[in-house]
Design a protein around this motif. Structure first.
Motif, mmCIF file in Angstrom:
data_model
loop_
_atom_site.group_PDB
_atom_site.id
_atom_site.type_symbol
_atom_site.label_atom_id
_atom_site.label_comp_id
_atom_site.label_asym_id
_atom_site.label_seq_id
_atom_site.Cartn_x
_atom_site.Cartn_y
_atom_site.Cartn_z
ATOM 1 N N THR A 41 0.832 -1.197 0.000
ATOM 2 C CA THR A 41 0.000 0.000 0.000
ATOM 3 C C THR A 41 0.867 1.247 0.000
ATOM 4 N N ASP A 42 0.245 2.382 -0.300
ATOM 5 C CA ASP A 42 0.958 3.659 -0.343
ATOM 6 C C ASP A 42 1.031 4.220 1.074
ATOM 7 N N THR A 43 2.149 3.966 1.747
ATOM 8 C CA THR A 43 2.324 4.433 3.117
ATOM 9 C C THR A 43 3.750 4.917 3.315
ATOM 10 N N GLY A 44 3.930 5.863 4.217
ATOM 11 C CA GLY A 44 5.258 6.346 4.566
ATOM 12 C C GLY A 44 5.799 5.717 5.827
ATOM 13 N N ASN A 45 5.023 4.786 6.395
ATOM 14 C CA ASN A 45 5.438 4.084 7.600
ATOM 15 C C ASN A 45 6.658 3.212 7.282
ATOM 16 N N ALA A 46 7.636 3.137 8.205
ATOM 17 C CA ALA A 46 8.849 2.376 7.910
ATOM 18 C C ALA A 46 9.494 1.861 9.185
ATOM 19 N N VAL A 47 10.251 0.782 9.036
ATOM 20 C CA VAL A 47 11.112 0.292 10.113
ATOM 21 C C VAL A 47 12.521 0.132 9.554
ATOM 22 N N PHE A 48 13.496 0.637 10.300
ATOM 23 C CA PHE A 48 14.900 0.461 9.967
ATOM 24 C C PHE A 48 15.449 -0.682 10.815
ATOM 25 N N VAL A 49 16.261 -1.526 10.201
ATOM 26 C CA VAL A 49 16.686 -2.779 10.823
ATOM 27 C C VAL A 49 18.214 -2.846 10.873
ATOM 28 N N LEU A 50 18.736 -3.193 12.053
ATOM 29 C CA LEU A 50 20.183 -3.298 12.265
ATOM 30 C C LEU A 50 20.515 -4.703 12.751
ATOM 31 N N HIS A 51 21.264 -5.446 11.950
ATOM 32 C CA HIS A 51 21.573 -6.839 12.254
ATOM 33 C C HIS A 51 22.675 -6.961 13.311
ATOM 34 N N GLY A 52 22.936 -8.184 13.715
ATOM 35 C CA GLY A 52 23.946 -8.461 14.717
ATOM 36 C C GLY A 52 25.322 -8.700 14.114
ATOM 37 N N ARG A 53 26.311 -8.862 14.982
ATOM 38 C CA ARG A 53 27.713 -9.072 14.595
ATOM 39 C C ARG A 53 27.863 -10.352 13.771
ATOM 40 N N GLY A 54 28.490 -10.220 12.616
ATOM 41 C CA GLY A 54 28.753 -11.367 11.764
ATOM 42 C C GLY A 54 27.621 -11.747 10.836
ATOM 43 N N ALA A 55 26.513 -11.027 10.887
ATOM 44 C CA ALA A 55 25.366 -11.303 10.014
ATOM 45 C C ALA A 55 25.365 -10.293 8.866
ATOM 46 N N LEU B 7 12.637 1.501 14.726
ATOM 47 C CA LEU B 7 14.021 1.027 14.689
ATOM 48 C C LEU B 7 14.079 -0.309 15.404
ATOM 49 N N LEU B 8 14.608 -1.325 14.717
ATOM 50 C CA LEU B 8 14.676 -2.670 15.271
ATOM 51 C C LEU B 8 16.095 -3.194 15.126
ATOM 52 N N GLY B 9 16.676 -3.669 16.235
ATOM 53 C CA GLY B 9 18.029 -4.178 16.181
ATOM 54 C C GLY B 9 18.214 -5.423 17.023
ATOM 55 N N PHE B 10 19.203 -6.221 16.640
ATOM 56 C CA PHE B 10 19.551 -7.433 17.377
ATOM 57 C C PHE B 10 21.034 -7.404 17.718
ATOM 58 N N SER B 11 21.376 -7.715 18.976
ATOM 59 C CA SER B 11 22.755 -7.820 19.443
ATOM 60 C C SER B 11 23.488 -6.501 19.195
ATOM 61 N N GLN B 12 24.556 -6.488 18.383
ATOM 62 C CA GLN B 12 25.207 -5.205 18.095
ATOM 63 C C GLN B 12 24.218 -4.185 17.541
ATOM 64 N N GLY B 13 23.267 -4.657 16.746
ATOM 65 C CA GLY B 13 22.257 -3.758 16.211
ATOM 66 C C GLY B 13 21.363 -3.179 17.287
ATOM 67 N N ALA B 14 21.104 -3.960 18.352
ATOM 68 C CA ALA B 14 20.320 -3.448 19.479
ATOM 69 C C ALA B 14 21.115 -2.427 20.265
ATOM 70 N N ILE B 15 22.393 -2.704 20.492
ATOM 71 C CA ILE B 15 23.255 -1.767 21.216
ATOM 72 C C ILE B 15 23.319 -0.441 20.458
ATOM 73 N N THR B 16 23.468 -0.530 19.149
ATOM 74 C CA THR B 16 23.477 0.661 18.309
ATOM 75 C C THR B 16 22.131 1.376 18.367
ATOM 76 N N SER B 17 21.042 0.613 18.363
ATOM 77 C CA SER B 17 19.700 1.202 18.402
ATOM 78 C C SER B 17 19.455 1.957 19.706
ATOM 79 N N PHE B 18 19.837 1.367 20.832
ATOM 80 C CA PHE B 18 19.642 2.040 22.117
ATOM 81 C C PHE B 18 20.392 3.373 22.148
ATOM 82 N N SER B 19 21.613 3.379 21.622
ATOM 83 C CA SER B 19 22.396 4.621 21.617
ATOM 84 C C SER B 19 21.799 5.652 20.663
ATOM 85 N N LEU B 20 21.304 5.193 19.517
ATOM 86 C CA LEU B 20 20.707 6.121 18.559
ATOM 87 C C LEU B 20 19.487 6.826 19.126
ATOM 88 N N VAL B 21 18.644 6.084 19.831
ATOM 89 C CA VAL B 21 17.432 6.724 20.357
ATOM 90 C C VAL B 21 17.781 7.705 21.480
#
Length: 214
Positions: free
Chosen positions: A15-29, A109-123
Motif C-alpha cells: 500500500t501507499d504508506t510512509g510508515n517504515a522500520v529500519f533494521v540493524l543486524h547483529g555481529r557477523g550477520a 528502529l529494530l536491532g539485534f545484538s550489536q544492532g540493538a546496542i546501536t539502536s539504544f544509543s541512537l534513540v
C-alpha cells in the motif's frame, strides 16, 4: 536520487504508506538476517535493513569489541568504530526518508545484538527521529548510559533478552531496560528461555508491542 551511505535491502509495502522500520543486524550477520522478523511486524510499512560497514568472516560488523574489562560478557563497543556506525546509520536514515518518501513521524528502529546496542544509543542521541525502538539481546553502551535527552520521555522501547544467552547475558539487557527507563523511556522488558536469538514468543511479543505503539 539521494545516495544512502550504507548498503541495504528495501522491501516496499503493498500500500501507499510512509510508515517504515529500519533494521540493524547483529555481529557477523548481514542485511538479510532480520528480514523475517521485520516482515512479521503488523501493519503495512517499508522495511529498510542496513548492512554494517565492516567485513567480519562471512558477514559484517558495526564495530570492533573492546574486551579490556574482562572478556565477551563484559565487552563494550570500540569507541571509534561505534561513533562511525552511529553517524552512518543516522545519515542513512535521513537519506532513506528522502529517497523513499517516508513519513518522518512514523519511523521504527529494530536491532539485534550489536544492532540493538546501536539502536539504544541512537534513540538516546536522536529520540525525536524514531516513533519506537525494539532492541533484542543487547546492552546499553557505557558511552550512553547516563544520557537523558529531551524527547526520550515516554518513548516506547522494547527490550528482549534470553535467560540462556551466553553472549549478552540477560542481566545486561535488563540493565539496559532499567537505564532507558531511568532516562524517561516507556520500556517494555521481557526475558525468554532461549539463548542468543529471537524465538517465536519474543517475535510475537515485539509484534504486539509494535501494534500498540505504531
Amino acid at each position: 536520487m539521494t545516495d544512502i551511505p550504507l548498503e541495504h535491502v528495501h522491501r516496499e509495502p503493498d500500500t501507499d504508506t510512509g510508515n517504515a522500520v529500519f533494521v540493524l543486524h547483529g555481529r557477523g550477520a548481514n542485511e538479510e538476517d532480520l528480514l523475517p522478523v521485520a516482515e512479521r511486524l503488523p501493519g503495512e510499512r517499508h522495511v529498510i535493513s542496513f548492512r554494517a560497514p565492516d567485513r567480519l568472516q562471512g558477514g559484517y560488523t558495526w564495530y570492533d569489541l573492546d574486551l579490556s574489562a574482562g572478556g565477551l560478557e563484559q565487552s563494550q563497543p570500540d569507541p571509534e568504530g561505534f561513533r562511525r556506525s552511529l553517524d552512518l546509520v543516522a545519515e542513512s536514515v535521513d537519506a532513506a526518508v528522502e529517497k523513499y518518501g517516508l513519513d518522518a513521524d512514523e519511523l521504527g528502529l529494530l536491532g539485534f545484538s550489536q544492532g540493538a546496542i546501536t539502536s539504544f544509543s541512537l534513540v538516546l542521541e536522536q529520540p525525536d527521529t524514531f516513533a519506537w525502538v525494539a532492541g533484542h539481546h543487547g546492552y546499553l553502551a557505557e558511552s550512553h548510559a547516563d544520557r537523558a535527552p529531551e524527547g526520550i520521555e515516554g518513548k516506547p522501547v522494547f527490550v528482549g533478552a534470553g535467560a540462556a544467552d551466553q553472549i549478552i547475558p540477560a542481566t545486561r539487557s535488563e540493565a539496559a531496560a532499567e537505564g532507558l527507563r531511568e532516562a524517561g523511556a516507556d520500556v517494555t522488558f521481557e526475558a525468554y528461555e532461549g539463548g542468543h536469538g529471537i524465538g517465536q514468543e519474543e517475535l510475537a511479543d515485539v509484534a504486539e508491542f509494535v501494534e500498540a505503539h505504531d
